[in-house]
Design an enzyme around this catalytic site. Structure first.
Site, PDB file in Angstrom:
ATOM      1  N   ASP A  44       0.844  -1.191   0.000  1.00  0.00           N
ATOM      2  CA  ASP A  44       0.000   0.000   0.000  1.00  0.00           C
ATOM      3  C   ASP A  44       0.886   1.250   0.000  1.00  0.00           C
ATOM      4  OD1 ASP A  44      -2.104   1.734   0.270  1.00  0.00           O
ATOM      5  OD2 ASP A  44      -2.882   0.864   2.124  1.00  0.00           O
ATOM      6  N   ASP A  45       0.861   2.014  -1.075  1.00  0.00           N
ATOM      7  CA  ASP A  45       1.631   3.262  -1.172  1.00  0.00           C
ATOM      8  C   ASP A  45       3.146   3.041  -1.231  1.00  0.00           C
ATOM      9  OD1 ASP A  45      -0.888   4.352  -0.804  1.00  0.00           O
ATOM     10  OD2 ASP A  45      -0.285   5.781   0.733  1.00  0.00           O
ATOM     11  N   CYS A 105      -5.935   4.537  -3.211  1.00  0.00           N
ATOM     12  CA  CYS A 105      -6.134   3.173  -2.690  1.00  0.00           C
ATOM     13  C   CYS A 105      -7.410   2.488  -3.170  1.00  0.00           C
ATOM     14  CB  CYS A 105      -6.153   3.209  -1.161  1.00  0.00           C
ATOM     15  SG  CYS A 105      -4.734   3.987  -0.402  1.00  0.00           S
ATOM     16  N   HIS A 160     -10.853  -2.189   2.333  1.00  0.00           N
ATOM     17  CA  HIS A 160     -10.996  -0.837   1.785  1.00  0.00           C
ATOM     18  C   HIS A 160     -11.994  -0.719   0.640  1.00  0.00           C
ATOM     19  CE1 HIS A 160      -8.522   3.134   1.826  1.00  0.00           C
ATOM     20  NE2 HIS A 160      -9.412   3.068   2.790  1.00  0.00           N
ATOM     21  N   HIS A 189       1.778   2.060   4.138  1.00  0.00           N
ATOM     22  CA  HIS A 189       0.869   3.216   4.293  1.00  0.00           C
ATOM     23  C   HIS A 189       0.962   3.746   5.728  1.00  0.00           C
ATOM     24  CE1 HIS A 189      -2.912   5.452   4.332  1.00  0.00           C
ATOM     25  NE2 HIS A 189      -3.053   5.238   3.030  1.00  0.00           N
ATOM     26  N   ASP A 208      -0.310  -0.547  -4.828  1.00  0.00           N
ATOM     27  CA  ASP A 208      -1.650  -0.104  -5.259  1.00  0.00           C
ATOM     28  C   ASP A 208      -1.625   1.294  -5.854  1.00  0.00           C
ATOM     29  OD1 ASP A 208      -1.302   1.313  -2.823  1.00  0.00           O
ATOM     30  OD2 ASP A 208      -3.443   1.229  -2.371  1.00  0.00           O
ATOM     31  N   ASN A 209      -0.613   2.065  -5.518  1.00  0.00           N
ATOM     32  CA  ASN A 209      -0.421   3.404  -6.107  1.00  0.00           C
ATOM     33  C   ASN A 209       0.964   3.880  -5.696  1.00  0.00           C
ATOM     34  OD1 ASN A 209      -2.738   3.925  -3.682  1.00  0.00           O
ATOM     35  ND2 ASN A 209      -0.825   5.053  -3.449  1.00  0.00           N
ATOM     36  N   LYS A 229       1.394  10.042  -4.981  1.00  0.00           N
ATOM     37  CA  LYS A 229       0.037   9.530  -4.798  1.00  0.00           C
ATOM     38  C   LYS A 229      -0.994  10.639  -5.009  1.00  0.00           C
ATOM     39  CE  LYS A 229      -2.791   7.400  -1.198  1.00  0.00           C
ATOM     40  NZ  LYS A 229      -2.815   6.927   0.206  1.00  0.00           N
TER      41      LYS A 229
HETATM   42 CA   LIG Z   1      -2.609   3.077  -1.418  1.00  0.00          CA
END
Ligand SMILES: [Ca+2]
Length: 518
Positions: free
Chosen positions: A92-93, A130, A186, A269, A351-352, A369
């Site tokens: 995540d991130d 996300c 999420h 994240h 995811d990003n 992001k």
């Molecule tokens: Ca994310």
């Protein structure tokens, strides 16, 4: 309206024809070949050299390694392939410059090894935040098509619509009896209809929302940690708990039928919290002050967050990434120990892009992001499947999150139409090295799209093949290209983007994030 619909149908038929395209070596191929340019991919060993201009703190880094094709297992013929186990590892991130195979000072030996054994996807795109990114991954459709361009914060009602067929629901029709989601959901928590177990998964462990405390597993003072529908009071650092569950899932899976394991890590994240052993790797000094995180304090979720904070954000973030890397190593080792690694498709991507205010780093990419510049949505990505394709190389073809479902459909040789038209294409033939796709236009957001050579973002034009940092706006120098891509973006955006689903911020979290059942 009629014209728009016709265009959409044509677009979809083109996508479907590409998605149905079988590799050249397939003996059962009866579908017509498309006019996609086809050339042979050079699979000779390559020397990769990446120079990263680092921060003052990090300095410049040069990473060199040689692709090793000669020692890699050779992929099986298509006739010999059986449905693989599928694992999606979704940090995540995680930013471009947050893995050591991209030159980062962060140590990620297991992810680096995965990159060496598998195929590095050098032009892999996601959505820039996300929730929409997970929507695209699990449905194979652009999130804008569902009107989801926002994140499901704790106070938001709504979720991924039940009508969408998720990857898990699709795999249920293909003999995948065990389908686990372990980590960060999420995709809706206000009603039980959005629960992973009602979206095609057979097992869930982890948290429903974002930004959960890594040790206390709380958000907004309420426990957000669950096993299936029940609260879980398990203690430990969330990355370790997720890993324990993932390893157990692999160990308990029968070897004679394939499984699906979706692993959306909450790391790295925010909140930035790491185990001390990993902080120590990055020079943590207990006697020095920990960093002050004003954004987190402003978000009123402060009291547990002192735990696991290092002296600086980057130090803490680095430790979180290394902890996740070790977790990935344990999970990959579990596949080896079980004897199923050769027939497991491992898909790894962030995811990003990184939020650089939260310790991540996208260098040398521009933006972060939330942006349609590369730093927001071009992410570290790797695929590995020894039985399916030969690793040890880097793939430059543009591809992305919406391709996962179409590609798995292609791997499983499913020719029945999906319940909803998909936006992705089957990239399996590209991964096999049987074909290339050089003229694709990949839609990124209302603010940008990319082709192999050109990228349009935030009303600027870049030669992205030669300027990955998006440093030179060529809109004036290449007015015809700029005009063409601008028109394409407008057309695609009008086809794809529907009005946002109403954003209702009135949801009152229940104790222990219990979902409403009506
Ligand atoms: Ca994310």
């Amino acid at each position: 309206m009629h014209q728009t619909k016709s265009l959409w149908v044509i677009t979809w038929l083109v996508c479907l024809s590409i998605a149905c395209q079988q590799p050249k070596s397939s003996t059962s191929n009866t579908s017509p070949q498309t006019t996609t340019p086809t050339t042979t991919i050079d699979t000779t060993p390559k020397v990769h050299e990446i120079v990263i201009s680092g921060t003052e703190e990090e300095g410049n880094t040069t990473v060199t390694y040689e692709g090793e094709t000669e020692d890699k297992p050779t992929a099986l013929s298509l006739d010999s392939i059986s449905p693989p186990n599928i694992i999606i590892l979704l940090p995540d991130d995680l930013g471009w410059n947050d893995v050591s195979y991209h030159g980062s000072k962060i140590s990620t030996p297991h992810i680096d090894q995965l990159a060496k054994d598998g195929i590095e996807l050098n032009r892999f795109y996601t959505y820039h935040s996300c929730t929409p990114s997970r929507v695209g991954l699990l449905t194979g459709r652009y999130p804008g098509r569902l009107g989801i361009r926002h994140v499901f914060f704790p106070e938001i009602k709504g979720g991924l619509p039940e009508a969408e067929e998720t990857l898990a629901e699709f795999l249920a029709t293909q003999g995948y009896k065990r389908r686990a989601c372990i980590g960060k959901w999420h995709l809706g928590h206000s009603n039980v209809k959005y629960h992973p177990l009602n979206q095609g998964f057979t097992y869930f462990y982890g948290h429903y929302g974002g930004s959960v405390d890594y040790f206390e597993h709380k958000r907004y003072e309420k426990l957000d940690w669950h096993r299936n529908f029940d609260p879980s009071y398990d203690e430990g650092y969330s990355t370790n708990l997720i890993t324990r569950e993932a390893v157990q899932f692999i160990e308990e899976s029968p070897t004679n039928e394939p499984f699906f394991l979706y692993l959306p890590f909450n790391a790295p994240h925010n909140p930035l919290q790491a185990p001390e052993e990993y902080l120590n790797q990055y020079g943590f000094d207990k006697n020095k002050a920990i960093y002050s995180n004003s954004e987190i304090i402003a978000s009123k979720i402060t009291e547990h967050f002192q735990r696991g904070q290092g002296n600086t954000k980057r130090q803490t973030y680095s430790a979180m990434v290394s902890s996740m890397d070790a977790a990935i190593g344990r999970i990959l080792q579990a596949l080896e120990d079980k004897g199923v690694a050769d027939n497991t498709l491992v898909i790894f991507f962030s995811d990003n892009g990184a939020s650089e205010t939260d310790g991540g780093n996208n260098r040398p990419l521009r933006g972060k992001k939330g942006s349609t510049f590369e730093g927001g949505l071009r992410v570290p990505a790797i695929v590995k499947w020894p039985n399916g394709f030969t690793g040890g190389r880097k793939e430059e073809t543009v591809m992305g999150y919406v391709d996962i479902l179409s590609t798995i459909r292609g791997i499983l040789n499913v020719t029945t139409p999906p319940t909803q038209p998909l936006d992705g294409i089957n990239v399996f033939p590209i991964l096999r090295g049987d074909t290339t796709l050089t003229d694709r236009t990949f839609y990124l957001s209302k603010l940008g799209l990319t082709t192999q050579k050109w990228k349009l973002a935030h009303n600027k034009l870049f030669d992205i093949e030669n300027d990955m940092s998006e440093s030179k706006n060529l809109a004036k120098k290449e007015p015809k290209v700029f005009a063409k891509l601008t028109a394409q973006l407008k057309e695609l955006s009008s086809q794809i983007e529907v009005d946002s689903i109403p954003i209702d911020r009135s949801y009152k979290l229940k104790d222990e994030w219990k979902m409403q059942d009506n």
